[in-house]
Write a protein that holds these residues in place. Structure first.
Motif, mmCIF file in Angstrom:
data_model
loop_
_atom_site.group_PDB
_atom_site.id
_atom_site.type_symbol
_atom_site.label_atom_id
_atom_site.label_comp_id
_atom_site.label_asym_id
_atom_site.label_seq_id
_atom_site.Cartn_x
_atom_site.Cartn_y
_atom_site.Cartn_z
ATOM 1 N N VAL A 14 20.838 44.602 -62.397
ATOM 2 C CA VAL A 14 22.006 45.228 -61.742
ATOM 3 C C VAL A 14 23.287 44.826 -62.464
ATOM 4 O O VAL A 14 24.168 45.663 -62.722
ATOM 5 C CB VAL A 14 22.084 44.827 -60.241
ATOM 6 N N ALA A 15 23.391 43.541 -62.822
ATOM 7 C CA ALA A 15 24.583 43.059 -63.554
ATOM 8 C C ALA A 15 24.708 43.773 -64.900
ATOM 9 O O ALA A 15 25.814 44.171 -65.302
ATOM 10 C CB ALA A 15 24.497 41.547 -63.753
ATOM 11 N N LEU A 16 23.586 43.965 -65.584
ATOM 12 C CA LEU A 16 23.611 44.614 -66.912
ATOM 13 C C LEU A 16 24.052 46.069 -66.824
ATOM 14 O O LEU A 16 24.839 46.531 -67.656
ATOM 15 C CB LEU A 16 22.225 44.527 -67.570
ATOM 16 N N ILE A 17 23.562 46.811 -65.799
ATOM 17 C CA ILE A 17 23.990 48.222 -65.730
ATOM 18 C C ILE A 17 25.434 48.340 -65.282
ATOM 19 O O ILE A 17 26.090 49.353 -65.543
ATOM 20 C CB ILE A 17 23.056 49.102 -64.845
ATOM 21 N N TYR A 18 25.964 47.297 -64.601
ATOM 22 C CA TYR A 18 27.383 47.330 -64.238
ATOM 23 C C TYR A 18 28.253 47.055 -65.463
ATOM 24 O O TYR A 18 29.236 47.758 -65.712
ATOM 25 C CB TYR A 18 27.713 46.321 -63.130
ATOM 26 N N VAL A 19 27.865 46.036 -66.246
ATOM 27 C CA VAL A 19 28.651 45.670 -67.440
ATOM 28 C C VAL A 19 28.505 46.738 -68.527
ATOM 29 O O VAL A 19 29.460 47.051 -69.241
ATOM 30 C CB VAL A 19 28.200 44.285 -67.971
ATOM 31 N N PHE A 20 27.288 47.306 -68.641
ATOM 32 C CA PHE A 20 27.022 48.342 -69.655
ATOM 33 C C PHE A 20 26.551 49.622 -68.958
ATOM 34 O O PHE A 20 25.355 49.936 -68.978
ATOM 35 C CB PHE A 20 25.961 47.869 -70.662
ATOM 36 N N PRO A 21 27.464 50.377 -68.314
ATOM 37 C CA PRO A 21 27.050 51.568 -67.554
ATOM 38 C C PRO A 21 26.366 52.628 -68.415
ATOM 39 O O PRO A 21 25.645 53.481 -67.900
ATOM 40 C CB PRO A 21 28.366 52.096 -66.967
ATOM 41 N N GLY A 22 26.572 52.569 -69.725
ATOM 42 C CA GLY A 22 25.932 53.523 -70.644
ATOM 43 C C GLY A 22 24.415 53.476 -70.578
ATOM 44 O O GLY A 22 23.744 54.460 -70.920
ATOM 45 N N ILE A 33 37.311 50.361 -45.507
ATOM 46 C CA ILE A 33 36.943 49.705 -46.780
ATOM 47 C C ILE A 33 38.094 49.808 -47.776
ATOM 48 O O ILE A 33 38.414 48.857 -48.485
ATOM 49 C CB ILE A 33 35.639 50.309 -47.362
ATOM 50 N N ALA A 34 38.756 50.988 -47.787
ATOM 51 C CA ALA A 34 39.905 51.166 -48.691
ATOM 52 C C ALA A 34 41.027 50.189 -48.346
ATOM 53 O O ALA A 34 41.713 49.662 -49.221
ATOM 54 C CB ALA A 34 40.410 52.606 -48.615
ATOM 55 N N SER A 35 41.196 49.915 -47.030
ATOM 56 C CA SER A 35 42.266 49.007 -46.608
ATOM 57 C C SER A 35 41.997 47.553 -47.006
ATOM 58 O O SER A 35 42.904 46.728 -47.046
ATOM 59 C CB SER A 35 42.455 49.088 -45.083
ATOM 60 N N LEU A 36 40.728 47.230 -47.322
ATOM 61 C CA LEU A 36 40.393 45.860 -47.748
ATOM 62 C C LEU A 36 40.894 45.569 -49.163
ATOM 63 O O LEU A 36 41.007 44.408 -49.563
ATOM 64 C CB LEU A 36 38.873 45.627 -47.692
ATOM 65 N N GLY A 37 41.145 46.647 -49.913
ATOM 66 C CA GLY A 37 41.651 46.489 -51.282
ATOM 67 C C GLY A 37 40.638 45.874 -52.237
ATOM 68 O O GLY A 37 40.996 45.131 -53.157
ATOM 69 N N LEU A 38 39.337 46.183 -52.039
ATOM 70 C CA LEU A 38 38.300 45.641 -52.927
ATOM 71 C C LEU A 38 38.360 46.313 -54.288
ATOM 72 O O LEU A 38 38.593 47.520 -54.391
ATOM 73 C CB LEU A 38 36.909 45.873 -52.323
ATOM 74 N N SER A 39 38.139 45.530 -55.340
ATOM 75 C CA SER A 39 38.000 46.127 -56.671
ATOM 76 C C SER A 39 36.626 46.795 -56.742
ATOM 77 O O SER A 39 35.772 46.586 -55.868
ATOM 78 C CB SER A 39 38.087 45.049 -57.753
ATOM 79 N N GLN A 40 36.394 47.603 -57.800
ATOM 80 C CA GLN A 40 35.105 48.287 -57.943
ATOM 81 C C GLN A 40 33.957 47.272 -58.005
ATOM 82 O O GLN A 40 32.918 47.452 -57.370
ATOM 83 C CB GLN A 40 35.127 49.150 -59.216
ATOM 84 N N ALA A 41 34.169 46.176 -58.749
ATOM 85 C CA ALA A 41 33.128 45.135 -58.898
ATOM 86 C C ALA A 41 32.824 44.480 -57.556
ATOM 87 O O ALA A 41 31.660 44.239 -57.215
ATOM 88 C CB ALA A 41 33.575 44.084 -59.911
ATOM 89 N N GLN A 42 33.869 44.197 -56.773
ATOM 90 C CA GLN A 42 33.668 43.568 -55.458
ATOM 91 C C GLN A 42 32.933 44.508 -54.503
ATOM 92 O O GLN A 42 32.074 44.076 -53.729
ATOM 93 C CB GLN A 42 35.027 43.164 -54.862
ATOM 94 N N LEU A 43 33.274 45.813 -54.590
ATOM 95 C CA LEU A 43 32.607 46.806 -53.741
ATOM 96 C C LEU A 43 31.117 46.872 -54.075
ATOM 97 O O LEU A 43 30.263 46.868 -53.177
ATOM 98 C CB LEU A 43 33.268 48.180 -53.920
ATOM 99 N N ILE A 44 30.804 46.924 -55.380
ATOM 100 C CA ILE A 44 29.407 46.980 -55.821
ATOM 101 C C ILE A 44 28.654 45.723 -55.375
ATOM 102 O O ILE A 44 27.528 45.802 -54.872
ATOM 103 C CB ILE A 44 29.324 47.147 -57.366
ATOM 104 N N ALA A 45 29.277 44.555 -55.542
ATOM 105 C CA ALA A 45 28.640 43.291 -55.134
ATOM 106 C C ALA A 45 28.390 43.284 -53.623
ATOM 107 O O ALA A 45 27.310 42.892 -53.157
ATOM 108 C CB ALA A 45 29.511 42.106 -55.536
#
Length: 434
Positions: A414-422, A312-324
């Protein structure tokens, strides 16, 4: 033999054993034994005995049967009958009127149940006949109940949070507190949708001619006050740091027994039924957890989690892409497995990857619960859909269709807790600061 071939063999073994009707806990142990025996030098029998004993004797896990027992006791009180009577006066002025009893009822019962199927069954028994007799549209009644009952997983005490906490080795108390605001947010999204729908279709909402004073509303709700106080005591003791999750669960059991006795619904039969119901459910979960612990150990010896993390690390996914990607993965997995099985099967493999990506394990726990909630209302193995099918006699496809807007609102959650993790992390931080 390369990793792909080993993984393929183990996955094939898993589905073959499951397909033959063997319990899932024993299936996990069987697959782990095959992996240890064929692909590692450690004796499988010795590893199995040590791991299963360690998993079964975990002190952290003690909270689980206690919270399950608390929910079973309250399930047998007059809470479900009293809840509709107590909530109805307060929602008459809102667009959508009594449809909100589904959302608020599920939110309250979720805080004493920990199971979405139990929440769905209890609140459904109360609201479905009432709303049907008053002329509310069945599609909205069933759809909102299916969505709102999933709050049983998110609002503490939650069975699946305890399972995740044990598997991921994170604080269950902090997980519980982290689930409060996302749970309230999701309930607000459901109620907001009901209001918007009611404003667009006013002709489908029956008129109400009842006008109650504040004193009359309070009198109608007095039966809910003890339950609300019990919820406040359980969550308050955890948040303030007075009690651990296990100690708070014991407070909950004692409180629910007292409440049941005061209501007059505590008999020897109801006590025995509650105890046996909790024992059966906990034994099933404990067997799954024990099998999963052995499977995790087996995977570790084979090296699959490490190799997966590297891939998975070798795929170079960003955090958002990994979560999606993980959200899609869990939703697909949820079409075939129940929530607890999904968590125990995947955590041992996924946690190293998640930690390497710099994702907060508390936040990730709430994210997992949210996507597992979605799986509860996706066919063909959506548990809440089965519960509703049994209660309404409707086809599974019809129930899934009327539940679709609730699924979309969970995706938004899910989108809201990603954009606003607080939304997830703020309360646990306050708890630590206090």
């Amino acid at each position: 033999m390369n990793d792909l071939a080993i993984t393929g063999l183990l996955v094939l073994s898993l589905f073959l054993i499951l397909g033959s009707g063997v319990w899932i806990g024993l299936t996990l142990s069987g697959v782990a034994w095959i992996g240890m025996q064929l692909f590692s030098s450690r004796p499988a029998g010795d590893a199995m005995a040590v791991t299963i004993w360690g998993a079964a004797s975990s002190w952290t896990l003690t909270a689980l049967p206690l919270f399950v027992w608390m929910g079973e006791i309250l399930f047998r009180t007059r809470l479900s009958q009293d809840m509709f009577k107590g909530l109805a006066p307060w929602v008459q002025g809102l667009p959508g009127r009594l449809l909100h009893t589904n959302v608020i009822g599920c939110t309250i019962f979720a805080a004493v149940s920990g199971s979405s199927a139990a929440t769905c069954a209890t609140i459904g028994k109360m609201t479905l006949p009432e709303l049907k007799s008053r002329g509310y549209p069945e599609a909205m009644t069933v759809g909102t109940l299916a969505g709102a009952s999933t709050l049983g997983l998110l609002i503490p005490p939650s069975i699946i949070m305890i399972v995740y906490g044990v598997m991921a080795e994170v604080s269950i108390s902090r997980l519980f507190i982290a689930g409060v605001l996302p749970g309230v947010m999701l309930a607000a999204l459901f109620s907001g949708y009901i209001m918007l729908w009611a404003l667009r279709h006013p002709q489908q909402i029956p008129r109400s001619h009842e006008r109650l004073t504040l004193a009359q509303k309070l009198a109608a709700s007095r039966s809910l006050i003890p339950v609300v106080l019990l919820i406040a005591a359980v969550l308050g003791s955890i948040y303030s740091g007075i009690a651990t999750a296990t100690e708070a669960a014991a407070v909950g059991v004692v409180g629910s027994l007292i409440l049941s006795a005061v209501q007059g619904s505590l008999t020897w039969r109801s006590f025995k039924d509650a105890l046996m119901g909790a024992t059966r459910l906990y034994c099933m979960i404990a067997l799954i957890l024990a099998g999963a612990a052995f499977l995790t150990l087996s995977m570790g010896y084979i090296g699959l989690p490490r190799h997966l993390a590297q891939w998975i690390a070798s795929l170079g996914l960003s955090q958002a892409q990994l979560i999606a990607a993980l959200a899609v993965f869990f939703i697909i997995l949820g079409c075939f497995l129940d929530g607890i099985s999904m968590v125990v099967l995947t955590m041992g493999v996924l946690m190293p990857t998640v930690q390497a990506a710099g994702i907060d394990p508390i936040w990730f726990g709430i994210f997992i619960v949210l996507v597992v909630e979605m799986a509860q209302i996706t066919p063909p193995v959506g548990f809440n859909l089965f519960v509703l099918q049994g209660m309404t006699g409707r086809e599974l496809t019809w129930i899934a269709r009327v539940t679709w807007p609730m699924f979309a609102l969970m995706v938004l959650g899910v989108a809201l807790i990603y954009v606003f993790p607080g939304i997830v992390t703020w309360l646990p931080r306050q708890m630590m600061a206090g």
